[in-house]
Design an enzyme around this catalytic site. Structure first.
Site, short mmCIF file in Angstrom:
data_model
loop_
_atom_site.label_atom_id
_atom_site.label_comp_id
_atom_site.label_asym_id
_atom_site.label_seq_id
_atom_site.Cartn_x
_atom_site.Cartn_y
_atom_site.Cartn_z
N GLY A 13 0.83 -1.20 0.00
CA GLY A 13 0.00 0.00 0.00
C GLY A 13 0.87 1.25 0.00
N ASP A 144 1.13 1.75 8.73
CA ASP A 144 0.78 1.06 9.97
C ASP A 144 1.79 1.29 11.09
OD1 ASP A 144 -1.56 -0.04 8.96
OD2 ASP A 144 -0.52 -1.78 8.14
N ARG A 192 -4.04 -3.36 10.88
CA ARG A 192 -4.48 -4.76 10.96
C ARG A 192 -4.20 -5.35 12.34
NH1 ARG A 192 -5.56 -8.44 7.28
NH2 ARG A 192 -5.00 -6.97 5.65
N GLU A 247 -9.35 -1.04 12.00
CA GLU A 247 -9.94 -2.11 11.20
C GLU A 247 -9.60 -3.49 11.77
OE1 GLU A 247 -8.26 -2.15 7.26
OE2 GLU A 247 -6.19 -2.27 8.00
N ARG A 300 -4.21 7.60 3.52
CA ARG A 300 -2.83 7.38 3.07
C ARG A 300 -2.49 8.15 1.80
NH1 ARG A 300 -3.38 1.05 1.15
NH2 ARG A 300 -3.56 1.44 -1.09
#
Length: 420
Positions: A13, A144, A192, A247, A300
């Protein structure tokens, strides 16, 4: 020593500042023509190497490369393709060596997260096993913020700034209407297994009763009853309740609240939908009017509100990667070293790819409040400098001005095509 070309690729990502790292790589390489020839960028990441689709960045003007600093997304394309172990699929590795040899590539720079650092490490091992000398340096990138050995990850500071700002602004909206309208607002953010992005929402408020009233971290098992009781209490005490939910929020048994039931290319559970799931709980149990939003790609891609600290660090790790490579270092990753928090000072360090690969850095327990619903002062002290400073892009006709690259491919030299 013969001059060798370099291969640079973006992976996973993308972020608001990954192109700043690319700029750091290309500009630094251009300063060392006695060491590095051309910098080829993989079209769509490592897939570009496997397919022999190499972008010749030497054809780009200095102005276009400089513009990468204020351009979000992945300028050369990214991918989610994880190389298997060499014993499982030796053909992929053999193909890489064929392409590198054909284009006289002696440097490999891979810009990504934990899986990408694993790929860079495997390629470094491949060089030894197959007798082809190539210097491999990983470049950290992940929104992240879950790479180990580095104080923070380029890409995170800008997401943190976006989420903190969005939480603040949305909270003012909800507060102004809560008497007769929406009483619960839920913002779903990425993360995550690590709650760093959700934690950043906590920067929006500082005092008792200031939003966000609830933060849900992957590190804290979700308790439905405790969550609903907290929502109800906030609405009764403050008139409204703002929730920032990762999430990756999960039950004590490890089940994700938002498990979509499918896996991505890396074998990770595909997530999405924690905000509506929580909103449905609120509706059924409490009956409050609610709204929810998913930050998704917006968080992002928001280069217009990037952290100046993040932009500077993203460029610095790209620059450092090239400097490490020409210094003869192998299988390393440049890191951010925090020297002090206030005033904030940092420097560049390094870590071994063998230790970074496939590792995740989660939120320390002392960064999460005892009730599990907020951040501590220690966490605030860590996060605050990472969102500091503004680095606005130039605007044209009311919109951000972005880099426009030629992205011209070099002619292929191999006769065979490669199927991914």
């Amino acid at each position: 020593m013969a001059i060798k070309n370099a291969f640079y690729a973006q992976s996973g990502g993308v972020t608001a500042v990954i192109n700043a790292s690319a700029c750091g790589v290309i500009q630094t390489a251009r300063k060392h023509p006695d060491k590095i020839g051309k910098v080829f960028a993989g079209r769509n990441g490592i897939i570009g190497a496997l397919r022999e689709e190499l972008i010749d960045t030497s054809l780009e003007s200095d102005e276009a490369i400089q513009a990468l600093i204020h351009t979000p997304g992945g300028a050369f394309g990214s991918c989610r393709h994880k190389l298997k172990n060499i014993s499982e699929n030796p053909r992929e590795y053999e193909r890489l060596i064929e392409v590198f040899r054909a284009h006289d590539i002696g440097y490999f720079f891979y810009n990504g997260g934990g899986d990408s650092q694993d790929t860079a490490y495997k390629v470094s091992q491949l060089a030894d096993r197959m007798g082809y000398p190539i210097t491999c340096i990983g470049i950290p990138k992940t929104v992240d913020n879950d790479l180990p050995f580095t104080d923070c990850c380029p890409g995170f500071g800008s997401v943190a700034k976006y989420i903190a700002t969005s939480t603040l602004e949305a909270s003012l909206d909800i507060r102004s209407m809560c008497e007769s309208s929406t009483k619960v607002f839920i913002l779903e953010v990425m993360g995550r297994h690590a709650g760093w992005i959700a934690a950043a929402g906590g920067l929006a408020g500082q005092g008792e009763g200031e939003p966000p009233h609830i933060i849900l971290f992957p590190e804290v098992p979700f308790n439905r009853d405790a969550f609903l009781a907290r929502v109800d209490r906030c609405v009764k005490d403050y008139g409204y309740c703002v929730v920032v939910a990762s999430e990756g929020a999960q039950y004590e048994d490890g089940r994700f609240l938002a498990d979509a039931g499918v896996k991505d290319a890396f074998g990770h559970t595909q997530l999405g939908g924690v905000a509506p799931a929580l909103a449905n709980m609120v509706k059924q149990a409490l009956g409050y009017k609610y709204h929810w939003a998913v930050a998704d790609y917006l968080q992002r891609a928001a280069r217009h509100i990037a952290s100046a600290t993040d932009v500077e660090q993203a460029y610095a790790v790209g620059q450092a990667a090239v400097e490490m490579a020409i210094a003869g270092k192998q299988a390393k990753m440049p890191t951010i070293v925090r020297e002090q928090s206030s005033p904030y000072r940092w420097s560049i360090g390094e870590a071994n790819l063998s230790e970074v690969a496939n590792q995740e850095k989660k939120m320390p327990i002392h960064f999460i409040r005892d009730d599990g619903f907020g951040i501590t002062s220690e966490c605030r002290e860590y996060l605050q400098p990472l969102i500091a400073g503004e680095s606005f892009p130039p605007f044209e006709n009311g919109l951000p001005k972005v880099a426009k690259l030629l992205n011209q491919l070099v002619p292929k030299k191999l006769k065979t095509e490669f199927e991914i």
